[in-house]
Design a protein around this motif. Structure first.
Motif, PDB file in Angstrom:
ATOM      1  N   HIS A 133     -18.210  28.566 -29.094  1.00 45.54           N
ATOM      2  CA  HIS A 133     -18.856  28.852 -27.809  1.00 45.54           C
ATOM      3  C   HIS A 133     -18.744  27.575 -26.997  1.00 45.54           C
ATOM      4  O   HIS A 133     -19.321  26.545 -27.358  1.00 45.54           O
ATOM      5  CB  HIS A 133     -20.311  29.277 -28.027  1.00 45.54           C
ATOM      6  CG  HIS A 133     -20.412  30.571 -28.779  1.00 45.54           C
ATOM      7  ND1 HIS A 133     -21.308  30.785 -29.787  1.00 45.54           N
ATOM      8  CD2 HIS A 133     -19.690  31.717 -28.641  1.00 45.54           C
ATOM      9  CE1 HIS A 133     -21.142  32.030 -30.251  1.00 45.54           C
ATOM     10  NE2 HIS A 133     -20.160  32.606 -29.569  1.00 45.54           N
ATOM     11  N   GLU A 136     -21.488  25.098 -26.152  1.00 47.05           N
ATOM     12  CA  GLU A 136     -22.279  24.532 -27.254  1.00 47.05           C
ATOM     13  C   GLU A 136     -21.513  23.295 -27.712  1.00 47.05           C
ATOM     14  O   GLU A 136     -20.924  23.247 -28.787  1.00 47.05           O
ATOM     15  CB  GLU A 136     -22.450  25.581 -28.350  1.00 47.05           C
ATOM     16  CG  GLU A 136     -23.181  26.816 -27.820  1.00 47.05           C
ATOM     17  CD  GLU A 136     -23.240  27.979 -28.798  1.00 47.05           C
ATOM     18  OE1 GLU A 136     -22.812  27.831 -29.952  1.00 47.05           O
ATOM     19  OE2 GLU A 136     -23.729  29.050 -28.379  1.00 47.05           O
ATOM     20  N   ARG A 210     -19.562  29.895 -22.588  1.00 49.90           N
ATOM     21  CA  ARG A 210     -19.624  30.476 -23.934  1.00 49.90           C
ATOM     22  C   ARG A 210     -18.341  31.244 -24.276  1.00 49.90           C
ATOM     23  O   ARG A 210     -17.823  31.204 -25.363  1.00 49.90           O
ATOM     24  CB  ARG A 210     -20.825  31.431 -23.998  1.00 49.90           C
ATOM     25  CG  ARG A 210     -20.962  32.170 -25.311  1.00 49.90           C
ATOM     26  CD  ARG A 210     -22.141  33.139 -25.247  1.00 49.90           C
ATOM     27  NE  ARG A 210     -22.246  33.937 -26.447  1.00 49.90           N
ATOM     28  CZ  ARG A 210     -22.925  33.573 -27.531  1.00 49.90           C
ATOM     29  NH1 ARG A 210     -23.523  32.399 -27.565  1.00 49.90           N
ATOM     30  NH2 ARG A 210     -22.985  34.349 -28.591  1.00 49.90           N
ATOM     31  N   HIS A 249     -22.597  25.403 -34.137  1.00 45.52           N
ATOM     32  CA  HIS A 249     -23.039  26.026 -32.876  1.00 45.52           C
ATOM     33  C   HIS A 249     -24.250  25.317 -32.293  1.00 45.52           C
ATOM     34  O   HIS A 249     -24.797  24.398 -32.889  1.00 45.52           O
ATOM     35  CB  HIS A 249     -23.449  27.482 -33.141  1.00 45.52           C
ATOM     36  CG  HIS A 249     -22.309  28.383 -33.466  1.00 45.52           C
ATOM     37  ND1 HIS A 249     -21.861  29.330 -32.584  1.00 45.52           N
ATOM     38  CD2 HIS A 249     -21.532  28.485 -34.567  1.00 45.52           C
ATOM     39  CE1 HIS A 249     -20.848  29.985 -33.146  1.00 45.52           C
ATOM     40  NE2 HIS A 249     -20.628  29.493 -34.342  1.00 45.52           N
ATOM     41  N   GLU A 250     -24.684  25.858 -31.132  1.00 47.51           N
ATOM     42  CA  GLU A 250     -25.988  25.495 -30.576  1.00 47.51           C
ATOM     43  C   GLU A 250     -26.769  26.780 -30.317  1.00 47.51           C
ATOM     44  O   GLU A 250     -26.185  27.824 -30.017  1.00 47.51           O
ATOM     45  CB  GLU A 250     -25.836  24.728 -29.254  1.00 47.51           C
ATOM     46  CG  GLU A 250     -25.339  23.304 -29.445  1.00 47.51           C
ATOM     47  CD  GLU A 250     -25.135  22.572 -28.121  1.00 47.51           C
ATOM     48  OE1 GLU A 250     -25.533  23.107 -27.064  1.00 47.51           O
ATOM     49  OE2 GLU A 250     -24.566  21.473 -28.161  1.00 47.51           O
TER      50      GLU A 250
END
Ligand code: ZN
Length: 848
Positions: A133, A136, A210, A249-250
C-alpha cells in the motif's frame, strides 16, 4: 560528507536487536550499525544527502539506492520483476554472503526442486516485502535501512545469517501508489512539523496512494493477478520459493503495532496447522524486539489468514510462512494520535526492529522451516501416472478466450493443467477441445488449486477482514466437474490450434458469437474504424460450412455490403483484429436462416458508436472507478473520459453516449444536477449506475424502482436479549464482507445477452436491494430463490434477497437507466458478470 561520517562514529551500539537506548534516539539511522560495520558502503542518508525519512522517498530514489548498494557490495545483487503500469521498475535486493552471491544460479536451480518435496539442499530464503500500500511508506524506508545494515554489518550473527540464508528485500511493492503518495505528502510538508491530522500532508487527495495506477488494491490481487505488479511478484515468489515472507504495512494512526497470528478462528481451513504453530513460535522474536523498544503491540485480535489473495496469506498456501506486520501510521512526518505524537522515524524504526526479528527468528527456526516446506510438497504426484486421471474438468462453452485467461493464470501459479485432444462428455456435460481444460488434483500445487476453487458456506466465525469467498469457478462462470476421471490419452500439454479466419468468396455476412470475451473489444474496434455491425435481438440457426450453427441472442452480424466499406476492407480489418483479439468468426453465404430470425430481420439492431463518461473523484468509490476504467481502457480499448464530480455540472452531457456512476455517496451533487441527468436520459443517453450511486439517483427522483438499504436490513436482525459483548458478533453477521450469490437471468433480456444459461454468479458486498416491481419487461435478473452459492451471508439477508430484482433496465424517454444492485466487475475478476456492462454500452442505446 563530514556530517555523515560523524553520524557513523557517534552511532555505534549493540546489534543484539535494538538497545533500549535506541528508543530515545529514533532519528539516528546508523545507530544500529556496529564498530565492525563496513563504512565504505554508502548509507541511505549519504545517498540522499539528508537524513532518511526527512522527506518521503520517491520510487526512483529507492531504485537508485539499491543499484548503488549492489555496485558497492559483493553481498548485494538486484532482481528485477517487471514494471508497474506506469513503467516503474520493480526491484528486489538479493542479499547474501559473497560466496552465495557467486553461486546464485546453483541456488536458484535448487529452489526449482522445492515443489518436488525432496529433502532440501541450499540456504534458507527469507523475503521481506514492504509498502504494497503505497501510502504506508514507513516500510519502504525501513527496507533501505535494513539493506544497508545487512550489507555493511560484520556482526557474527549477520555473517552467519548471510552464509546460511538469502534475504530478498522488496522495498516498494506498489511503485505508482508510493510515488502518488510521496509527492502528495512532500508537497504539503512545511519547515515546521504539523501533527494535526486535518493538515493536508496527512489527508491525501482522491485517490490515495494505497492503490496502483487503476486504483486497485494490490494486496488483494495475489490470486487473480490482474496487474503487472502482482504478476512480477508471484513470478519472484515461485522463482525463489521463500520459506518465510514478511509483509510490512501501516494501520490506523491510533493503533499500536500488530504482528501475526491474526484471529485464530479466522484462519482458512486449508492452511496447515504446522504453519500456525511456526507462526506462533516466531512471535517471541517480534515480542522481544518491540519490548526492547518499549513499543506496545498486539496479536490474535485483528486481521486474519483467510483470503489467500494477500501478501501474508499467499505464502501460507504455497509452502511458506507469511507474517503480516502493521505499524500505526504517521502518514506524513508527525501525526497526533490518541497515544501521543507519532513520528515517521519511530514507525521506520519499529519496522526495522521486526525485520531484524524476522531474520533472527527464521534463522533460529531454519531446520523447522526447511522441513515444513519439504513436507508441504511431499506425497504429491510430479507427473501423470498411467491410466485414468482424476481432476477438475473445466469448460467455457463457445468462449475459448475464457480458457486462455484461465490457462495464463494457472501457469503463473505453477498449477499443472492439460488441454483435451478430443471432446469428452462427463456428467451429461459436453467439453469441447477448444474451450476446455483438465487440472489433475494430485499435483505439487494441489493446495493452491483447492484454495482457488474453494466453495464453502459453513464457517466457525462469521467475521471476515475481506471477502468470504472467491471461487474461480464462479468468478469466471465456468462449467466444472470436480471429480472427473479422464484417460491420459485425451490429455495434452499442447494448446489446440484456434480456428482459422477464412471468408468465403460468396459470403454475404460475417457472424460473431457474443459469448466470446473478445467479441466486445472487436466490436469496439470495428465501430472506431467506421465499420457497421448489428446485434441479434433473438437467437437463430444458420448454415456455416454445411453445418447448422446456432447463434445466441446478442451475436454480431457484420454485413459485407456496406456503403463506404468494401468487403475487402472489412475482411482485412478483421484479419488484423483476430491477431490482437483471437476469436471465432463465421462467414455465411446466405441471409436465410435455418430457424429463427433471418439476417435481414428488423430484430438485428445497428450498434451505435459509444462515447462513455466515467464519474470519478471525491465521493465515488475509487476501487469501483478503477475497475470500470481498467475494463473500458485495457479490455475494450475504448477512449473513456474520466470526470470528477465537481466538474460534472459544467459539462454538456449530451456530448456523451453513457454516463457511468460507480458506487459512492455523490453527496456533493444536488437536485438541479439530478434534473440535468434525467434530461440527458430523456434525450437518448444511457445512465449506468451501481450500488451507492442508486441511493443518490433515488433521492433525485430518477428511479422508478424503490431501494432497500442498510436501515431496512438491520431491522431484520433480532437484537433482543443480546449482551453488550454480543454487539461485535451481531455487527459481523450484519456486514457483508463479500459472498457469492446466484442470479436468475431473463435470457431474452438484452442485458443478459452473451451470458451462458440463465444463472449467473455474482459477488455481493453491500446491503442494498431493490423492491419488487410491477413494471413489465424491466427486470433482467433476480437473486435466485436460494441465492447463496459460496461464502458467508447471514440467513436474514438470504431470505430477503431471495427472488428480488438485482439488474434492471428502466426506460427514460429516448434513453434508459441501467440499475445494478451490485458491482459486477469486482476486482476485475468477475469475467462472467462483466458482460452486463458490454451489453449496457453497446445494446441498450440501440433499443430505442
Ligand atoms: Zn496495508
Amino acid at each position: 560528507m563530514l556530517r555523515s561520517c560523524l553520524y557513523f562514529l557517534a552511532a555505534y551500539c549493540s546489534l543484539s536487536l535494538l538497545s533500549p537506548a535506541m528508543a530515545a534516539e529514533p532519528h539516528d539511522e546508523n545507530a544500529i550499525l556496529t564498530a565492525k560495520s563496513d563504512t565504505s558502503l554508502t548509507s541511505p542518508t549519504q545517498f540522499l544527502d539528508y537524513p532518511l525519512g526527512q522527506w518521503h522517498l520517491r520510487h526512483d530514489q529507492i531504485n537508485f539506492y539499491l543499484k548503488q548498494l549492489a555496485r558497492e557490495s559483493a553481498k548485494v545483487s538486484i532482481e528485477k520483476s517487471g514494471q508497474s503500469h506506469e513503467a516503474r521498475q520493480q526491484l528486489t535486493a538479493v542479499i547474501s554472503s559473497a560466496k552465495n552471491q557467486a553461486r546464485l544460479d546453483e541456488i536458484l536451480r535448487q529452489r526449482q526442486t522445492v515443489k518436488s518435496g525432496d529433502t532440501q539442499q541450499g540456504p534458507l530464503v527469507i523475503w521481506l516485502a514492504y509498502s504494497i500500500h503505497g501510502d504506508e511508506a514507513s516500510g519502504a524506508h525501513a527496507a533501505l535501512k535494513l539493506s544497508h545494515l545487512l550489507a555493511s554489518s560484520n556482526e557474527q550473527w549477520i555473517n552467519r545469517l548471510l552464509d546460511e540464508a538469502v534475504i530478498l528485500i522488496t522495498p516498494s511493492q506498489n511503485p505508482d501508489g508510493l510515488d502518488r503518495f510521496s509527492n502528495w505528502t512532500n508537497n504539503y510538508r512545511g519547515q515546521v512539523n504539523v501533527s494535526d491530522s486535518n493538515h493536508k500532508e496527512h489527508r491525501q487527495n482522491w485517490p490515495s496512494g494505497r492503490s496502483n495506477h487503476y486504483f486497485a488494491d494490490l494486496n488483494r490481487d495475489w490470486l487473480f493477478l490482474r496487474h503487472p505488479e502482482s504478476q512480477g511478484r508471484v513470478a519472484l515468489f515461485h522463482k525463489w520459493q521463500p520459506h518465510y515472507v514478511g509483509d510490512f504495512h501501516e494501520m490506523g494512526r491510533d493503533q499500536s503495532y500488530f504482528f501475526q497470528p491474526g484471529v485464530p478462528s479466522r484462519t482458512h481451513p486449508l492452511t496447515p496447522k504446522d504453519n500456525q504453530a511456526l507462526t506462533a513460535k516466531l512471535t517471541k522474536f517480534h515480542q522481544q524486539a518491540l519490548d526492547e523498544l518499549k513499543q506496545s503491540y498486539f496479536s490474535r485480535q485483528m486481521f486474519d489468514d483467510f483470503y489467500y489473495g494477500k501478501g501474508s496469506t499467499y505464502p501460507d498456501i504455497n509452502g511458506s510462512i507469511g507474517i503480516l506486520f502493521e505499524q500505526a501510521s504517521p502518514r506524513g512526518q508527525v501525526q497526533a494520535t490518541r497515544n501521543g505524537e507519532l513520528r515517521l522515524q519511530e514507525a521506520i524504526h519499529n519496522h526495522v526492529a521486526t525485520s531484524i526479528s524476522s531474520l533472527k527468528g527464521a534463522l533460529a527456526l531454519k531446520d523447522e522451516l526447511l522441513e515444513y516446506q519439504s513436507e508441504f510438497y511431499q506425497g504429491r504426484d510430479k507427473t501423470l501416472k498411467k491410466g485414468r486421471q482424476q481432476g477438475f474438468l473445466i469448460g467455457a462453452p463457445a468462449n475459448a478466450n475464457r480458457i486462455t485467461d484461465l490457462s495464463a493464470l494457472l501457469e503463473q501459479h505453477h498449477i499443472e493443467f492439460y488441454y483435451l485432444t478430443k471432446s469428452v462428455t462427463q456428467g451429461k456435460v459436453d467439453f469441447a477441445v477448444q474451450t476446455s481444460l483438465f487440472i489433475p488434483v494430485n499435483q505439487p500445487q494441489k493446495s493452491l488449486l483447492l484454495a482457488m476453487f474453494d466453495n464453502r458456506t459453513e464457517f466457525t466465525d462469521p467475521t471476515f477482514y475481506d471477502v468470504s469467498s472467491w471461487n474461480l469457478e464462479q468468478a469466471y462462470h465456468l462449467q466444472l466437474i470436480r471429480n472427473a476421471k479422464l484417460d491420459i490419452d485425451v490429455l495434452s500439454k499442447k494448446r489446440p490450434k484456434p480456428t482459422a479466419f477464412n471468408v468465403d468468396e460468396q459470403a454475404v455476412s460475417l457472424l460473431i458469437n457474443w459469448q466470446q470475451d473478445n467479441a466486445a473489444p472487436v466490436l469496439q474496434q470495428l465501430l472506431q474504424t467506421g465499420i457497421r455491425a448489428k446485434f441479434a435481438g433473438k437467437p437463430f440457426t444458420i448454415r456455416v460450412d454445411d453445418i447448422d450453427v446456432t447463434f445466441p441472442a446478442g451475436s454480431l452480424q457484420i454485413p459485407l455490403k456496406q456503403t463506404g466499406n468494401s468487403a475487402e476492407k472489412i475482411t482485412a480489418k478483421l484479419t488484423e483484429l483476430v491477431k490482437r483479439y483471437p476469436l471465432n468468426i463465421a462467414s455465411v453465404t446466405t441471409s436465410s436462416s435455418v430457424s429463427g430470425i433471418d439476417l435481414g430481420s428488423p430484430d438485428f439492431h445497428p450498434v451505435k458508436p459509444i462515447k462513455p463518461l466515467l464519474v470519478t473523484g471525491q465521493g465515488t468509490n475509487a476501487s469501483e472507478v478503477g475497475e470500470l476504467w481498467y475494463y473500458l481502457d485495457t479490455k475494450l480499448a475504448v477512449p473513456v473520459t474520466l470526470v470528477d464530480i465537481g466538474r460534472l455540472t459544467r459539462l454538456t452531457l449530451s456530448d456523451y453516449s453513457h454516463i457511468i456512476l460507480p458506487g459512492g455517496s455523490y453527496s456533493s451533487l444536488d437536485e438541479k444536477f439530478a434534473r440535468k441527468l434525467g434530461q440527458f436520459a430523456k434525450l437518448g443517453g444511457t445512465i449506468i449506475a451501481q450500488k451507492g450511486a442508486l441511493t443518490w439517483l433515488n433521492k433525485g427522483h430518477l428511479l422508478k424502482t424503490d431501494l432497500k438499504e442498510a436501515r431496512f436490513y438491520n431491522q431484520l436482525f433480532d437484537s433482543t436479549n443480546l449482551s453488550f459483548a454480543d454487539r461485535e458478533k451481531l455487527e459481523a453477521r450484519q456486514s457483508i464482507g463479500g459472498a457469492i450469490l446466484e442470479l436468475t437471468l431473463d435470457p431474452t433480456h438484452p442485458l443478459s445477452f452473451g451470458i451462458r444459461g440463465n444463472s449467473l454468479p455474482i459477488l455481493k458486498n453491500k446491503a442494498l436491494g431493490l423492491t419488487e416491481t410491477s413494471t413489465p419487461f424491466i427486470v433482467a435478473a433476480k437473486y435466485a430463490e436460494e441465492p447463496l452459492l459460496s461464502g458467508y451471508l447471514a440467513e436474514e439477508y438470504q431470505r430477503s434477497f431471495s427472488m428480488s430484482p438485482a439488474i434492471l433496465l428502466e426506460p427514460r424517454g429516448k434513453g434508459a437507466i441501467v440499475i445494478l444492485a451490485d458491482n459486477l466487475m469486482f476486482r476485475n475478476i468477475w469475467l462472467g458478470s462483466e458482460k452486463v456492462y458490454a451489453n449496457a454500452l453497446y445494446f441498450v442505446p440501440a433499443l430505442d
